[in-house]
Design an enzyme around this catalytic site. Sequence first.
Site, PDB file in Angstrom:
ATOM      1  N   ASP A  12      45.523  35.806  35.898  1.00 23.41           N
ATOM      2  CA  ASP A  12      44.387  35.006  35.468  1.00 23.41           C
ATOM      3  C   ASP A  12      43.164  35.925  35.581  1.00 23.41           C
ATOM      4  O   ASP A  12      43.196  36.921  36.312  1.00 23.41           O
ATOM      5  CB  ASP A  12      44.263  33.785  36.384  1.00 23.41           C
ATOM      6  CG  ASP A  12      43.012  33.001  36.124  1.00 23.41           C
ATOM      7  OD1 ASP A  12      42.738  32.696  34.949  1.00 23.41           O
ATOM      8  OD2 ASP A  12      42.275  32.689  37.093  1.00 23.41           O
ATOM      9  N   ASP A  23      39.205  34.816  35.423  1.00 20.51           N
ATOM     10  CA  ASP A  23      38.090  34.258  36.193  1.00 20.51           C
ATOM     11  C   ASP A  23      38.572  33.816  37.578  1.00 20.51           C
ATOM     12  O   ASP A  23      39.430  32.947  37.695  1.00 20.51           O
ATOM     13  CB  ASP A  23      37.514  33.025  35.468  1.00 20.51           C
ATOM     14  CG  ASP A  23      36.868  33.378  34.133  1.00 20.51           C
ATOM     15  OD1 ASP A  23      36.108  34.350  34.080  1.00 20.51           O
ATOM     16  OD2 ASP A  23      37.124  32.657  33.145  1.00 20.51           O
TER      17      ASP A  23
END
Length: 213
Positions: free
Chosen positions: A10, A12
């Site tokens: 991922d 952010d």
Amino acid sequence: MGKYQGVIFDLDGVICFTDKYHYQAWKQVADDIGVYFDEQINNRLRGVSRMESLDIILEKSSRAYTAEEKEELARRKNDLYRSLLSNMSPADLTQEVRQTLEALRAAGLALAIGSSSKNTRYILERLGLKDFFDAVSDGTNIQRSKPDPQVFTMAAEFLGLPASQCLVVEDAEAGIRAASAGGFDSAGLGEASAFALTTYPMKRFGDLQAICL
Ligand code: BG6
Ligand code: MG
């Protein structure tokens, strides 16, 4: 090599700390339209697409918004967010993240991004990681955002690996759910280290070396 041939990150809240910019930009928009918004509501936006995030924020609104008005609010938020991102540089990538990515790469693992964000490529460029990853699956190539597994399934496809050979690294509940739904093991940072569905709770990003190597 260990159990995994690929790692899907991922963006952010895992590779970089853009969460605070998402918060600031949404807070500005919410204040402008007089809708209550705080850090707790912001936590529900992690991993969720821009328009779904706006729907969550507007739950606190006393009136309904038309599709056009929502488009305009999302555009305003994204403009504010992009101007905050423009201050980012390779110095915003921590030593720990950089060294861990390099160690995983040196061990022969394939590395991908799996992010709901349509700003992924811009952020990678700001961080000096434009050409680092073997594959990027993001908000521009999916129809359904996390907790749907599509973004990770496509990342694995781009790497040419089955889900069972890829580890997903996440900080958000929606992301851990997405990994699990797609048949991926997951490594969880921050809040995601406490979820029952998380395969490997992590204290820090560098723990990935012990999990993968
Ligand atoms: C995710 C963030 O990475 O991207 C969410 O965790 C955000 O909070 C989503 O809403 C979409 O981002 P963007 O950059 O396309 O507005
Ligand atoms: Mg995240």
